[in-house]
Design a protein around this motif. Structure first.
Motif, short mmCIF file in Angstrom:
data_model
loop_
_atom_site.label_atom_id
_atom_site.label_comp_id
_atom_site.label_asym_id
_atom_site.label_seq_id
_atom_site.Cartn_x
_atom_site.Cartn_y
_atom_site.Cartn_z
N VAL A 38 7.14 5.28 -44.78
CA VAL A 38 7.11 4.03 -45.54
C VAL A 38 6.53 2.99 -44.58
O VAL A 38 7.12 2.74 -43.52
N PRO A 39 5.37 2.41 -44.89
CA PRO A 39 4.71 1.52 -43.92
C PRO A 39 5.53 0.28 -43.58
O PRO A 39 6.34 -0.18 -44.40
N TYR A 40 5.29 -0.27 -42.42
CA TYR A 40 5.95 -1.49 -41.96
C TYR A 40 5.77 -2.60 -43.00
O TYR A 40 4.68 -2.84 -43.48
N GLY A 41 6.87 -3.28 -43.29
CA GLY A 41 6.81 -4.42 -44.21
C GLY A 41 6.98 -4.03 -45.67
O GLY A 41 7.14 -4.91 -46.52
N GLU A 42 6.95 -2.73 -45.97
CA GLU A 42 7.09 -2.28 -47.36
C GLU A 42 8.47 -1.67 -47.59
O GLU A 42 9.12 -1.21 -46.66
N SER A 43 8.91 -1.66 -48.84
CA SER A 43 10.15 -0.98 -49.20
C SER A 43 9.81 0.23 -50.08
O SER A 43 8.64 0.50 -50.36
N MET A 44 10.83 0.97 -50.50
CA MET A 44 10.62 2.21 -51.24
C MET A 44 11.53 2.22 -52.48
O MET A 44 12.73 2.04 -52.34
N PRO A 45 10.96 2.40 -53.68
CA PRO A 45 11.82 2.50 -54.86
C PRO A 45 12.71 3.73 -54.76
O PRO A 45 12.26 4.78 -54.27
N ILE A 46 13.95 3.63 -55.24
CA ILE A 46 14.89 4.74 -55.07
C ILE A 46 14.40 6.02 -55.76
O ILE A 46 14.67 7.12 -55.27
N GLY A 47 13.61 5.87 -56.82
CA GLY A 47 13.08 7.05 -57.50
C GLY A 47 12.15 7.87 -56.63
O GLY A 47 11.90 9.05 -56.90
N ASP A 48 11.62 7.26 -55.57
CA ASP A 48 10.72 7.98 -54.65
C ASP A 48 11.46 8.63 -53.49
O ASP A 48 10.84 9.28 -52.64
N ARG A 56 15.80 -0.80 -33.46
CA ARG A 56 14.83 0.00 -34.22
C ARG A 56 13.49 0.04 -33.49
O ARG A 56 12.87 -1.00 -33.27
N VAL A 57 13.02 1.24 -33.18
CA VAL A 57 11.74 1.40 -32.46
C VAL A 57 10.55 1.15 -33.37
O VAL A 57 9.54 0.58 -32.94
N SER A 58 10.64 1.55 -34.64
CA SER A 58 9.44 1.57 -35.49
C SER A 58 8.91 0.18 -35.80
O SER A 58 7.78 0.05 -36.26
N SER A 59 9.72 -0.85 -35.55
CA SER A 59 9.24 -2.20 -35.86
C SER A 59 9.03 -3.04 -34.61
O SER A 59 9.02 -4.26 -34.68
N VAL A 60 8.83 -2.40 -33.45
CA VAL A 60 8.40 -3.13 -32.25
C VAL A 60 6.91 -3.42 -32.41
O VAL A 60 6.12 -2.51 -32.71
N LEU A 65 29.90 -1.92 -37.81
CA LEU A 65 28.91 -1.12 -37.07
C LEU A 65 27.90 -1.95 -36.29
O LEU A 65 27.06 -1.39 -35.59
N GLY A 66 27.94 -3.28 -36.42
CA GLY A 66 27.00 -4.10 -35.67
C GLY A 66 25.69 -4.31 -36.40
O GLY A 66 25.53 -3.92 -37.55
N PRO A 67 24.71 -4.94 -35.73
CA PRO A 67 23.46 -5.32 -36.38
C PRO A 67 22.57 -4.11 -36.68
O PRO A 67 22.49 -3.18 -35.89
N PHE A 68 21.90 -4.15 -37.81
CA PHE A 68 20.96 -3.08 -38.16
C PHE A 68 19.70 -3.70 -38.77
O PHE A 68 18.76 -4.03 -38.07
N HIS A 69 19.71 -3.90 -40.10
CA HIS A 69 18.54 -4.48 -40.75
C HIS A 69 18.23 -5.88 -40.25
O HIS A 69 17.07 -6.29 -40.20
N SER A 70 19.28 -6.63 -39.92
CA SER A 70 19.11 -8.02 -39.53
C SER A 70 18.32 -8.16 -38.24
O SER A 70 17.87 -9.24 -37.89
N LYS A 71 18.14 -7.06 -37.51
CA LYS A 71 17.35 -7.05 -36.28
C LYS A 71 16.19 -6.08 -36.38
O LYS A 71 15.34 -6.03 -35.50
N GLY A 72 16.20 -5.23 -37.42
CA GLY A 72 15.26 -4.11 -37.45
C GLY A 72 13.95 -4.40 -38.13
O GLY A 72 13.06 -3.56 -38.16
N PHE A 73 13.76 -5.60 -38.68
CA PHE A 73 12.55 -5.87 -39.46
C PHE A 73 11.37 -6.31 -38.59
O PHE A 73 10.26 -6.45 -39.09
N GLY A 74 11.61 -6.48 -37.29
CA GLY A 74 10.50 -6.85 -36.41
C GLY A 74 10.99 -7.31 -35.05
O GLY A 74 11.97 -8.05 -34.96
N THR A 75 10.35 -6.81 -34.01
CA THR A 75 10.62 -7.24 -32.64
C THR A 75 9.27 -7.42 -31.97
O THR A 75 8.52 -6.45 -31.84
N SER A 76 8.94 -8.64 -31.60
CA SER A 76 7.63 -8.90 -30.99
C SER A 76 7.72 -8.80 -29.47
O SER A 76 8.72 -9.24 -28.88
#
Lengths: 422, 422
Positions: free
Chosen positions: A205-215, B156-160, B242-253
């Motif tokens: 799932v590319p960066y910045g995009e989300s995924m519909p649950i059906g997928d 999250r590594v994928s959003s560095v 469980l601590g931070p997840f999405h709130s930190k995972g959407f991007g790290t510059s």
């Protein structure tokens, strides 16, 4: 207790799980499927031209993909292509048309981690597990957020281990006698397992995009058994406020063969629990009568040459299903990459399994909190706290049955042994 | 406020930071060092035979390592070898003996992530940051564990992301009006930055082993600037337990050029704060008069074409130093891999910087908690809560000065811009 998963070969034609193998005569790791007591070398199979019909319709080289030391490139292919490969394999195996030099005996095979993983996230979504664990480690009640989105944390990729693998007892800082007592540094005294399954991401799932649950199904390559080894005293020390880190990071064992989504689809079933409150629209499964998977699970302990069954459960007991988990994970746009490993979280049961056995605790910490005798040393009749000792080996298994209770496929073992601290 | 890091070129001979570049005429990413207004293509430089003296003493091919699209293979070499490469570069640059075709103008260069990263962990080790943040998000006081080991979580590594990179405003579930209010699903309304530095692991620490603190420097390849973008309302929702997840995972510059440990050694200094209680022996730095690094830091906001300085700080203000962090991280045997990225955690200051300026909050959440006006919209005089708006750009910079206050080296910019939700 019957041992259906052990009495029958788990690697049936309906299974065909993917793995990465090497042999002493050919030490280069490459992709394979397991069938019966053999591994089918997919690189050789493709080089022999057996997948030519599929290749000619697409512009890629399966022989090259399968020669890689991880399944990532194959898993990233469109699902119809992966399905076609599986169907061709089933056809050739049924017709006895697999070249003999493609087959090696599983006994002579070394398994490697099946995918190159750059993200490993672990969920916390079994209601019974959370209820049993409530108290000192978290808070006295289940937090409100738990009911509105699947709880999850990032775990450590570098210590994901294939089967079998030894795990040294980890050292760290911990409270010597309960929360906020004087900290000490040393090996954990409360080494635990957690009965989980894991699933690997296929298409990203590319960066910045989300995924519909059906997928969601299309983005899951397949499932493995997963033991989320935990150091409970180290965990109690570090939980506030950032959650688990070292207490989960010293080792995570997985089974070696990824049972693909195609093999698991016939075992779709409704989730065991009705969700209340109803999930947000983006987390609501669009289908009816499915959305969960009926996979039976069991934990065994080998101690001093003796085997003890410690628990049984079923993937369908989870409050939040794997499809809801993956959809929530992808919701913030963090990017999901091929090979990402997702742990379902501990899968505890609601009391008794189908055989009426009361053995559905997913870890030993639940046994401590609920004063349930799980470990063998409590034969005296009185409850006796028990954790994993040096030399103990934990084996987790999973399998699917048809309507007649016959095993259709199995996951093989997830096996690891605890060594003294280094 | 003076802008020392901007007025002078950051990529001096004393710096020579490593990065990965491509150009329109040569689109294949390869390794480089930055010098003045140029990037020196290390693959070409090595192919020209300039590193032959170093190679002849070792059995590897530097030209091949530098042709890879990440610095991992180079960073994994023994430190003496990396030092020798750096010294030869300095010698040749000083003597004007770098072949002209090895140099490309930085203006025409695209930067890529400098390393292939499989683990990204982020610390929480600034006392002032923790004090300023205490309350709804964590608990009313700093947890006891904080004083005995550096607090850390897996991120999250994928959003560095490299510099510059846009970040879409993330959507997720959050409490609509404070802790435990009715949850909603939507874009964050409290988008924040966190002023951090990051460091990359050079030589690995094998699975099951730990690392003596005296070896920590040798296991750090170098430092970058790091912005740990945070969604505070999403974070408030998901913190327990469980601590931070999405709130930190959407991007790290991060900034693009890794300033190597060799360049930073002259800026060793004692930590700013005496640790009380004294750290455990395995976390006690063996040297005297050093153990920390004196690196000046600054945050700028670009909004509607106008620039605002939001804060300044110094790496040495951290309560737990990077060497203590890395030692704690390696202590449980989780394995540290070449290319692992460690975030220092937000670096807040203790009130005023050396210029007497009161601008040492490391993030906007601290401003909200302490009712400090940091964002520009509060010109009315009254405190006015302010977070990042769509279109805002945050730039972080770091630099080192000599005893005369002259800039000796800089880190370049860490730059990212927030876009509307997708």
């Amino acid at each position: 207790m019957a041992s259906p998963a052990l009495d029958q070969p788990p690697y049936t034609l309906a299974n065909l799980p993917y793995g990465v193998i090497s042999t002493s005569s050919e030490p280069k790791p490459r992709c394979a499927v397991a069938i019966g007591k053999h591994a089918l070398d997919l690189a050789k199979y493709a080089k022999a031209g057996k997948l030519f019909d599929i290749e000619s319709g697409h512009n890629f080289m399966l022989a090259q993909l399968f020669s890689e030391p991880a399944l990532n490139s194959f898993a990233a292919l469109p699902w119809p292509t992966r399905r076609a490969v599986r169907e061709k394999l089933q056809e050739d195996l049924k017709a006895g048309q697999v070249p003999a030099d493609c087959l090696v005996e599983l006994d002579g095979v070394t398994n490697h981690l099946p995918m190159k993983t750059s993200g490993f996230s672990d969920f916390y979504t079994s209601l019974e597990h959370c209820q049993n664990c409530s108290g000192e480690m978290t808070s006295s009640a289940i937090a409100k957020n738990w009911w509105y989105a699947p709880s999850v944390y990032n775990s450590r990729v570098s210590s994901v281990l294939p089967t079998p693998h030894d795990i040294p007892r980890p050292k760290n800082v911990y409270f010597s006698a309960g929360v906020d007592s004087q900290p000490e540094y040393g090996p954990t005294k409360k080494l635990d397992f957690e009965l989980e399954m894991g699933y690997f991401v296929s298409q990203p799932v590319p960066y910045g995009e989300s995924m519909p649950i059906g997928d969601a199904r299309e983005h899951i390559f397949g499932f493995v058994m997963l033991n989320d080894w935990s150091a409970r005293d180290h965990q109690l020390f570090e939980m506030r406020p950032l959650g688990p880190f070292h207490s989960k990071g010293f080792g995570t064992s997985i089974s070696n063969w990824i049972v693909p989504m195609e093999a698991l689809e016939p075992f779709s079933c409704p989730p065991n629990t009705k969700q209340d409150p109803a999930p947000f629209p983006h987390l609501t499964w669009p289908g009816q009568g499915d959305g969960a998977l009926d996979i039976k699970l069991r934990i065994r302990l080998n101690r001093n040459g003796q085997e003890h069954v410690l628990g049984a459960s079923n993937l369908k007991y989870l409050y939040w299903t794997p499809y809801q988990q993956l959809t929530h994970h992808a919701a913030s746009g963090c990017s999901m990459e091929t090979g990402d490993l997702i742990g379902t979280g501990t899968i505890s049961g609601s009391g008794r399994n189908e055989q009426g056995e009361k053995c559905e605790l997913g870890c030993l910490y639940e046994a401590e909190r609920t004063k349930t005798q799980v470990m063998p040393q409590g034969a005296s009749g009185e409850y006796q706290e028990g954790y994993i000792e040096d030399g103990d080996e934990i084996v987790m298994e999973g399998w699917c049955e048809n309507g007649q209770g016959e095993v259709v496929l199995g996951f093989g073992e997830c096996r690891g042994r605890i060594l003294p601290p280094q």
